[in-house]
Design a protein around this motif. Structure first.
Motif, mmCIF file in Angstrom:
data_model
loop_
_atom_site.group_PDB
_atom_site.id
_atom_site.type_symbol
_atom_site.label_atom_id
_atom_site.label_comp_id
_atom_site.label_asym_id
_atom_site.label_seq_id
_atom_site.Cartn_x
_atom_site.Cartn_y
_atom_site.Cartn_z
ATOM 1 N N UNK A 51 34.532 36.902 39.048
ATOM 2 C CA UNK A 51 35.767 37.057 38.289
ATOM 3 C C UNK A 51 35.678 36.394 36.916
ATOM 4 N N UNK A 52 34.909 35.309 36.815
ATOM 5 C CA UNK A 52 34.729 34.665 35.519
ATOM 6 C C UNK A 52 33.918 35.552 34.574
ATOM 7 N N UNK A 53 32.891 36.211 35.105
ATOM 8 C CA UNK A 53 32.051 37.074 34.272
ATOM 9 C C UNK A 53 32.713 38.411 33.967
ATOM 10 N N UNK A 54 33.486 38.934 34.901
ATOM 11 C CA UNK A 54 34.153 40.232 34.716
ATOM 12 C C UNK A 54 35.613 40.104 35.137
ATOM 13 N N UNK A 55 36.450 39.473 34.319
ATOM 14 C CA UNK A 55 37.867 39.357 34.687
ATOM 15 C C UNK A 55 38.500 40.742 34.810
#
Length: 458
Positions: A51-55
């Motif tokens: 989720x941090x890399x692809x919110x």
């Protein structure tokens, strides 16, 4: 670090400027978030890292497909999807910009993620993801690859999901329908009635799937029929079903692109759940091709998923989850755009019927079938692929229920040179159930009939 879930919820809500629509259960067993809200489980730190890399949608999809993120045992997946969908569509939702991320709130959120052990290299996407599309958009080669990705998952897998009808499109839930199979039979019959099928007519089914409409039309309406698909597995099973039904003399199934059909005219054409794959750059070519293949006075039934029109200043973007995991290169269009392009191609549009609520019911039946046969589905397609199908069908059901997407049957005609449509005077007449048996005398086809002598309707 304090309870992980509490830290994550506080940081996320501060960054987004809104309360989360779900509760979070973290890998340490802690839970936090709005009381009474559905619960999402972060099974490991990798879920948060995705989720941090692809919110947003892609990160959530990757985490779910990989099994890093799930719903709690007592939580309804539909409830989660509805809550997240409404949350993401709120027009007043504060979305973090660069200033937010680099400011105190953003630095606090990053520090929280670091303490949780979620900061690191981006995890590899699940193997079910299509990472690269090769070739020109909607070229025949690229379309074949896209169709194969979705439809060549395995006929046995689709049999578990769809049930005996093997119909992969919206059913028609009449009040008397007691099962998915009955509703699918009603849908096939509705299409045949709208097309005015009768013995002697020649039907083309574009994107024929596993042949269910071809079989219904030949058995109950006495037509001869040609079906085309570019899914090798669909065609193989459709041919087997035709042979087992003893209809080889009247039904032909081809492994063929809709742009390669050489042998019109046809008296009627159906396109059910296929036009979503055509794409905006090819849609007029698709519509003009069907118009050329249809005899004057013939009818087209175009059954197609639609989306809401773009808001002012917005432009359409493909869903990254759908594009990478479900329907590569698939596009939805507002129903008004579809009607306009069909008319630009030369058709006269005579009827548009929305079946939006019908598709929501159908999808919930498919999800129930998948869940009832989960171990077998995983054995046939793999756990990741089964999770893709569960997520996409459940999310689609919610989208139909909440009017974020729709489904429409558009009936159009190719009028004669004199402008005659050949349709009866009232809608009730052309929807009347008048199935014929194939041993009746062959009437004149639509192409043979002089429609210009019929009285006009005022």
């Amino acid at each position: 670090m304090a309870e992980v879930a509490t830290e994550l919820v506080n940081a996320a809500e501060a960054l987004l400027g809104a309360r989360l629509p779900v509760r979070l259960q973290a890998w340490d067993g802690s839970t936090a978030g709005p009381p009474g809200a559905p619960t999402v489980v972060l099974r490991n730190r990798r879920a948060l890292r995705r989720l941090l890399w692809q919110p947003g949608e892609l990160g959530l999809a990757r985490a779910y497909v990989a099994g890093d993120l799930d719903t709690a045992p007592d939580t309804d997946l539909y409830e989660v999807l509805s809550a997240v969908g409404r949350f993401s569509e709120r027009t007043d939702l504060h979305r973090p910009g660069l200033g937010d991320v680099l400011g105190p709130v953003g630095r606090h959120a990053l520090a929280t993620a670091f303490r949780a052990g979620a900061v690191g290299l981006e995890p590899a996407p699940p193997p079910e993801e299509v990472r690269r599309h090769t070739g020109r958009l909607h070229s025949r080669q690229r379309d074949r690859a896209a169709i194969s990705h979705h439809y060549d998952v395995g006929n046995d897998f689709y049999g578990l999901v769809l049930g005996p009808s093997m119909v992969y499109s919206c059913a028609y839930w009449e009040p008397a329908a007691k099962s998915l199979e009955a509703a699918q039979e009603a849908k096939l019959d509705l299409i045949c009635r709208k097309l005015g099928l009768r013995p002697g007519l020649r039907l083309l089914d574009v994107g024929c799937g596993w042949g269910s409409l071809l079989l219904h039309a030949a058995r109950h309406y006495g037509v001869t029929a040609v079906g085309v698909s570019i899914s090798a597995e669909q065609v193989a099973l459709a041919r087997t079903r035709v042979a087992e039904a003893g209809l080889d003399d009247r039904v032909e199934v081809r492994l063929q692109d809709y742009r390669e059909i050489p042998d019109g005219p046809f008296d009627a054409i159906s396109s059910v759940g296929m036009a979503e794959h055509v794409g905006s750059v090819q849609y007029l070519t698709y519509a003009e091709g069907l118009h050329r293949l249809l005899a004057p006075g013939g009818r087209l039934l175009n059954h197609q998923i639609s989306r809401r029109p773009d808001r002012p200043g917005e432009s359409y973007a493909l869903s990254p989850f759908i594009d990478r995991y479900v329907f590569p290169d698939g596009e939805l269009a507002p129903v008004g755009s579809t009607v306009s392009l069909l008319e630009e191609a030369g058709f006269e549009v005579r009827d548009v019927e929305s079946l939006r609520e019908h598709y929501a019911l159908t999808l919930r039946e498919w999800v129930a079938n998948l869940e009832a046969h989960w171990p077998e589905a995983v054995s046939l397609a793999g756990r990741g692929r089964a999770r893709v199908w569960r997520l996409y069908m459940a999310a689609s059901a919610v989208a139909f229920e909440e009017n974020r997407i729709g489904i429409n049957q558009v009936l159009a005609v190719r009028t004669t040179d004199t402008g005659a449509s050949g349709l009866p005077a009232t809608r009730e007449q052309w929807l009347a159930r008048t199935p014929q048996t194939p041993d009746q005398p062959r009437p004149a086809t639509v192409a043979d009939t002089d429609l210009g002598d019929r009285p006009s309707v005022r």
